[in-house]
Design a protein around this motif. Structure first.
Motif, PDB file in Angstrom:
ATOM      1  N   HIS A 202     -29.852 -27.949   1.488  1.00  0.00           N
ATOM      2  CA  HIS A 202     -29.919 -27.507   0.089  1.00  0.00           C
ATOM      3  C   HIS A 202     -30.648 -26.169   0.046  1.00  0.00           C
ATOM      4  O   HIS A 202     -31.777 -26.057   0.533  1.00  0.00           O
ATOM      5  CB  HIS A 202     -30.683 -28.556  -0.733  1.00  0.00           C
ATOM      6  CG  HIS A 202     -30.611 -28.356  -2.219  1.00  0.00           C
ATOM      7  ND1 HIS A 202     -31.147 -27.268  -2.848  1.00  0.00           N
ATOM      8  CD2 HIS A 202     -30.041 -29.120  -3.183  1.00  0.00           C
ATOM      9  CE1 HIS A 202     -30.928 -27.356  -4.140  1.00  0.00           C
ATOM     10  NE2 HIS A 202     -30.260 -28.479  -4.377  1.00  0.00           N
ATOM     11  N   ALA A 203     -30.026 -25.141  -0.531  1.00  0.00           N
ATOM     12  CA  ALA A 203     -30.610 -23.792  -0.510  1.00  0.00           C
ATOM     13  C   ALA A 203     -31.965 -23.743  -1.210  1.00  0.00           C
ATOM     14  O   ALA A 203     -32.906 -23.105  -0.737  1.00  0.00           O
ATOM     15  CB  ALA A 203     -29.648 -22.816  -1.178  1.00  0.00           C
ATOM     16  N   GLU A 204     -32.085 -24.505  -2.299  1.00  0.00           N
ATOM     17  CA  GLU A 204     -33.323 -24.440  -3.101  1.00  0.00           C
ATOM     18  C   GLU A 204     -34.368 -25.442  -2.635  1.00  0.00           C
ATOM     19  O   GLU A 204     -35.551 -25.246  -2.800  1.00  0.00           O
ATOM     20  CB  GLU A 204     -32.989 -24.687  -4.582  1.00  0.00           C
ATOM     21  CG  GLU A 204     -32.177 -23.569  -5.201  1.00  0.00           C
ATOM     22  CD  GLU A 204     -32.789 -22.195  -4.857  1.00  0.00           C
ATOM     23  OE1 GLU A 204     -32.069 -21.316  -4.328  1.00  0.00           O
ATOM     24  OE2 GLU A 204     -34.022 -22.054  -5.021  1.00  0.00           O
ATOM     25  N   LEU A 205     -33.904 -26.550  -2.040  1.00  0.00           N
ATOM     26  CA  LEU A 205     -34.838 -27.622  -1.669  1.00  0.00           C
ATOM     27  C   LEU A 205     -35.019 -27.581  -0.145  1.00  0.00           C
ATOM     28  O   LEU A 205     -34.305 -28.254   0.606  1.00  0.00           O
ATOM     29  CB  LEU A 205     -34.234 -28.966  -2.116  1.00  0.00           C
ATOM     30  CG  LEU A 205     -35.188 -30.078  -2.588  1.00  0.00           C
ATOM     31  CD1 LEU A 205     -36.257 -29.529  -3.528  1.00  0.00           C
ATOM     32  CD2 LEU A 205     -34.406 -31.193  -3.246  1.00  0.00           C
ATOM     33  N   ARG A 206     -35.939 -26.749   0.290  1.00  0.00           N
ATOM     34  CA  ARG A 206     -36.093 -26.503   1.741  1.00  0.00           C
ATOM     35  C   ARG A 206     -37.576 -26.369   2.039  1.00  0.00           C
ATOM     36  O   ARG A 206     -38.362 -26.120   1.145  1.00  0.00           O
ATOM     37  CB  ARG A 206     -35.361 -25.170   2.049  1.00  0.00           C
ATOM     38  CG  ARG A 206     -35.264 -24.732   3.475  1.00  0.00           C
ATOM     39  CD  ARG A 206     -34.152 -25.397   4.221  1.00  0.00           C
ATOM     40  NE  ARG A 206     -32.810 -25.111   3.704  1.00  0.00           N
ATOM     41  CZ  ARG A 206     -32.115 -23.995   3.990  1.00  0.00           C
ATOM     42  NH1 ARG A 206     -32.642 -23.060   4.750  1.00  0.00           N
ATOM     43  NH2 ARG A 206     -30.915 -23.840   3.517  1.00  0.00           N
ATOM     44  N   GLY A 207     -37.977 -26.579   3.253  1.00  0.00           N
ATOM     45  CA  GLY A 207     -39.356 -26.318   3.654  1.00  0.00           C
ATOM     46  C   GLY A 207     -40.219 -27.562   3.642  1.00  0.00           C
ATOM     47  O   GLY A 207     -39.715 -28.688   3.784  1.00  0.00           O
ATOM     48  N   PHE A 208     -41.503 -27.380   3.428  1.00  0.00           N
ATOM     49  CA  PHE A 208     -42.498 -28.450   3.513  1.00  0.00           C
ATOM     50  C   PHE A 208     -42.933 -28.885   2.118  1.00  0.00           C
ATOM     51  O   PHE A 208     -43.049 -28.064   1.214  1.00  0.00           O
ATOM     52  CB  PHE A 208     -43.740 -27.952   4.267  1.00  0.00           C
ATOM     53  CG  PHE A 208     -43.548 -27.772   5.749  1.00  0.00           C
ATOM     54  CD1 PHE A 208     -44.263 -28.552   6.660  1.00  0.00           C
ATOM     55  CD2 PHE A 208     -42.666 -26.836   6.252  1.00  0.00           C
ATOM     56  CE1 PHE A 208     -44.097 -28.384   8.034  1.00  0.00           C
ATOM     57  CE2 PHE A 208     -42.474 -26.668   7.625  1.00  0.00           C
ATOM     58  CZ  PHE A 208     -43.199 -27.449   8.519  1.00  0.00           C
ATOM     59  N   CYS A 209     -43.183 -30.193   1.979  1.00  0.00           N
ATOM     60  CA  CYS A 209     -43.737 -30.689   0.719  1.00  0.00           C
ATOM     61  C   CYS A 209     -44.895 -31.623   1.017  1.00  0.00           C
ATOM     62  O   CYS A 209     -44.713 -32.674   1.657  1.00  0.00           O
ATOM     63  CB  CYS A 209     -42.685 -31.423  -0.109  1.00  0.00           C
ATOM     64  SG  CYS A 209     -43.377 -31.951  -1.686  1.00  0.00           S
ATOM     65  N   HIS A 210     -46.111 -31.184   0.589  1.00  0.00           N
ATOM     66  CA  HIS A 210     -47.287 -32.043   0.708  1.00  0.00           C
ATOM     67  C   HIS A 210     -47.217 -33.026  -0.452  1.00  0.00           C
ATOM     68  O   HIS A 210     -47.236 -32.611  -1.609  1.00  0.00           O
ATOM     69  CB  HIS A 210     -48.561 -31.210   0.598  1.00  0.00           C
ATOM     70  CG  HIS A 210     -49.841 -32.004   0.619  1.00  0.00           C
ATOM     71  ND1 HIS A 210     -50.186 -32.892  -0.380  1.00  0.00           N
ATOM     72  CD2 HIS A 210     -50.843 -32.032   1.522  1.00  0.00           C
ATOM     73  CE1 HIS A 210     -51.351 -33.425  -0.095  1.00  0.00           C
ATOM     74  NE2 HIS A 210     -51.773 -32.953   1.055  1.00  0.00           N
ATOM     75  N   SER A 211     -47.068 -34.304  -0.166  1.00  0.00           N
ATOM     76  CA  SER A 211     -46.990 -35.304  -1.245  1.00  0.00           C
ATOM     77  C   SER A 211     -48.030 -36.384  -0.986  1.00  0.00           C
ATOM     78  O   SER A 211     -48.345 -36.683   0.167  1.00  0.00           O
ATOM     79  CB  SER A 211     -45.581 -35.916  -1.255  1.00  0.00           C
ATOM     80  OG  SER A 211     -45.649 -37.310  -1.554  1.00  0.00           O
ATOM     81  N   ARG A 212     -48.536 -36.997  -2.044  1.00  0.00           N
ATOM     82  CA  ARG A 212     -49.544 -38.053  -1.861  1.00  0.00           C
ATOM     83  C   ARG A 212     -48.918 -39.275  -1.169  1.00  0.00           C
ATOM     84  O   ARG A 212     -49.617 -40.142  -0.670  1.00  0.00           O
ATOM     85  CB  ARG A 212     -50.136 -38.424  -3.217  1.00  0.00           C
ATOM     86  CG  ARG A 212     -51.068 -37.320  -3.752  1.00  0.00           C
ATOM     87  CD  ARG A 212     -51.590 -37.616  -5.156  1.00  0.00           C
ATOM     88  NE  ARG A 212     -52.440 -36.517  -5.615  1.00  0.00           N
ATOM     89  CZ  ARG A 212     -53.765 -36.440  -5.366  1.00  0.00           C
ATOM     90  NH1 ARG A 212     -54.358 -37.396  -4.652  1.00  0.00           N
ATOM     91  NH2 ARG A 212     -54.475 -35.418  -5.811  1.00  0.00           N
ATOM     92  N   ARG A 213     -47.563 -39.298  -1.081  1.00  0.00           N
ATOM     93  CA  ARG A 213     -46.874 -40.387  -0.352  1.00  0.00           C
ATOM     94  C   ARG A 213     -46.731 -40.000   1.123  1.00  0.00           C
ATOM     95  O   ARG A 213     -46.177 -40.769   1.921  1.00  0.00           O
ATOM     96  CB  ARG A 213     -45.501 -40.637  -0.965  1.00  0.00           C
ATOM     97  CG  ARG A 213     -45.525 -41.024  -2.447  1.00  0.00           C
ATOM     98  CD  ARG A 213     -44.117 -41.089  -2.998  1.00  0.00           C
ATOM     99  NE  ARG A 213     -43.354 -42.157  -2.369  1.00  0.00           N
ATOM    100  CZ  ARG A 213     -43.377 -43.439  -2.805  1.00  0.00           C
ATOM    101  NH1 ARG A 213     -44.137 -43.748  -3.839  1.00  0.00           N
ATOM    102  NH2 ARG A 213     -42.673 -44.377  -2.201  1.00  0.00           N
ATOM    103  N   GLY A 214     -47.184 -38.785   1.455  1.00  0.00           N
ATOM    104  CA  GLY A 214     -47.027 -38.298   2.837  1.00  0.00           C
ATOM    105  C   GLY A 214     -46.093 -37.104   2.848  1.00  0.00           C
ATOM    106  O   GLY A 214     -45.282 -36.919   1.939  1.00  0.00           O
ATOM    107  N   LEU A 215     -46.171 -36.316   3.929  1.00  0.00           N
ATOM    108  CA  LEU A 215     -45.383 -35.084   4.038  1.00  0.00           C
ATOM    109  C   LEU A 215     -43.884 -35.372   4.049  1.00  0.00           C
ATOM    110  O   LEU A 215     -43.434 -36.422   4.513  1.00  0.00           O
ATOM    111  CB  LEU A 215     -45.755 -34.360   5.350  1.00  0.00           C
ATOM    112  CG  LEU A 215     -44.960 -33.100   5.694  1.00  0.00           C
ATOM    113  CD1 LEU A 215     -45.417 -31.919   4.839  1.00  0.00           C
ATOM    114  CD2 LEU A 215     -45.120 -32.748   7.170  1.00  0.00           C
TER     115      LEU A 215
END
Ligand code: APR
Length: 399
Positions: A202-215
């Protein structure tokens, strides 16, 4: 059953243990320097080609593969990254990732690099022994030889130099005295559950996401194939989530309020990798040198495993060439320090990324806010962005 006595002795200049990216690239660089080698790999050709691992390449790695003539498909199919996306605490950051020298990151699967290098070697009819288990080395300070088992038969490879490119669990490191004392290890209390999916990134949904549920990590391997990771407990069982649950969890963690959802598709491969940082500071003994995962492991958060192996191999190819062709042992005697110049800062960066991006068991709210502050400093200040870019794009090579 007793292994029959050796019926075969093989001779070459450099015995290379391991047909991973380190061993294959080294063999290619030595070949271009006119130095013969034999690669011994315990796994089958099919297994080695099927292994899905890394795929984010520094510019230096791309240039090195181009220089050795293994970059044609990479140039055609590699995906260039001009920006880096990071999400945390409901914030979305997208920073430029091309530096003042025009360097950028490229995604191109490690499995393809391995295939490109094996194809080149086979096209030149040069030896790779698959399903050849190396058991031990002999006389690595004098006339080195490698004892291995192939097709149930004990064999010996006599050589002038041994390159241990056999990964973290290989046999090479144990043949260097003092490695246990000279090793540093940190095990993280979580793992990465990785999937390879037949679904366009997905062009817009890429990279890292720090989430309280885990990375969560969303990456690309080609225009049609995407790669995603979820932070999971160290004892996570691959079968404990349905494919639907995997996609739902990825979307839950990557949710930034934009309504964007990852492109879903058949999951082609699933794997779990423990996160650890490991460095062995003695990488040479006599005419034996180790490189890549045999000497150091980084948590995948910095995408440095493959790239740091390439850094070692550039040094090792030069070391062996000077030693065998000119009798010049200066680089050989300084091999460990030379490689460590680049390894320690690379391991440091990978651990800094891991410490800032993952939820640690029992971490306090204060710690979480400190993580946000670290991530924000990398994304929102000029110095922070420069630090982030330089670290991700890779350090100069010592040789
Ligand atoms: N005999 C023969 N082959 C062996 C032996 C042995 N005793 N022990 C290990 N091997 C082989 C493994 O089967 C493997 O194919 O050595 C190879 C080591 O390859 P990798 O583990 O890929 O290590 P390396 O080439 O150093 O690549 C390093 O690639 O995927 C990234 O994260 C990974 O950072 C790592 C990088």
């Amino acid at each position: 059953m007793e292994t029959p006595v050796s019926t075969e002795d093989i001779r070459t200049r450099v015995g290379i243990v391991g047909a991973g990216p380190a061993g294959l690239l080294l063999a290619r660089m030595l070949q271009l320097n006119g130095i013969d080698s034999v690669i011994l790999e315990r796994r089958s050709r099919a297994y080695v080609l099927s292994r899905v691992r890394a795929g984010v390449l520094e510019k230096g790695t791309v240039d090195t593969l181009m220089q050795v003539g293994a970059g044609a498909r990479l140039q055609r199919e590699g995906i260039r990254h001009e920006t880096f996306q990071l999400r945390f605490n409901g914030e979305y950051h997208r920073i430029p990732m091309v530096d003042e020298n025009g360097r950028y990151l490229t995604t191109y699967g490690q499995a393809r690099i391995v295939e490109d290098l094996i194809t080149l070697r086979e096209a030149d009819a040069l030896p790779i022994h698959f399903e050849a288990q190396v058991d031990r080395f002999e006389d690595v300070t004098g006339n080195p030889s490698i004892h291995f088992t192939e097709g149930g038969v004990a064999k010996t490879l006599r050589c002038d130099f041994i390159a241990g490119c056999d990964g973290f669990k290989g046999v090479s490191r144990a043949h260097i005295p003092g490695t246990a004392e000279a090793s540093y290890l940190r095990e993280y209390p979580f793992a990465w559950f990785g999937i390879l999916a037949d679904a366009p990134p997905h062009a817009e949904l890429r990279g890292f996401c720090h989430s309280r549920r885990g990375l969560a990590v969303a990456s690309a391997r080609s225009a049609k194939i995407s790669r995603q990771y979820l932070q999971v407990p160290p004892d996570f069982a691959i079968g404990s989530m349905t494919d639907e649950q995997i996609w739902d969890e990825l979307d839950r963690r990557m949710d930034d309020g934009s309504g964007n959802r990852l492109n879903r598709g058949p999951i082609l491969e699933k794997s779990v990798a423990r996160l650890r940082g490991f460095v062995c500071t003695t990488m040479q003994y006599g005419k034996l040198c180790i490189a890549g995962d045999a000497a150091h492991i980084v948590p995948p958060s910095g995408a440095k495993g493959l790239n740091s192996a390439v850094g070692d191999v550039r040094v090792l190819a030069e070391t062996i060439t000077r030693y065998l062709q000119k009798g010049d042992a200066q680089l050989l005697d300084n091999y460990s320090q030379t490689c460590l110049q680049r390894i320690w800062p690379t391991v440091h960066w990978s651990c800094q990324m891991s410490d800032a991006l993952h939820m640690f068991p029992g971490q306090s709210e204060f710690d979480t806010q400190m993580q946000y502050a670290t991530l924000r400093s990398w994304m929102t200040t000029a110095l922070g962005q420069q630090r982030f870019r330089e670290a991700m794009l890779g350090l100069p090579y010592p040789v």
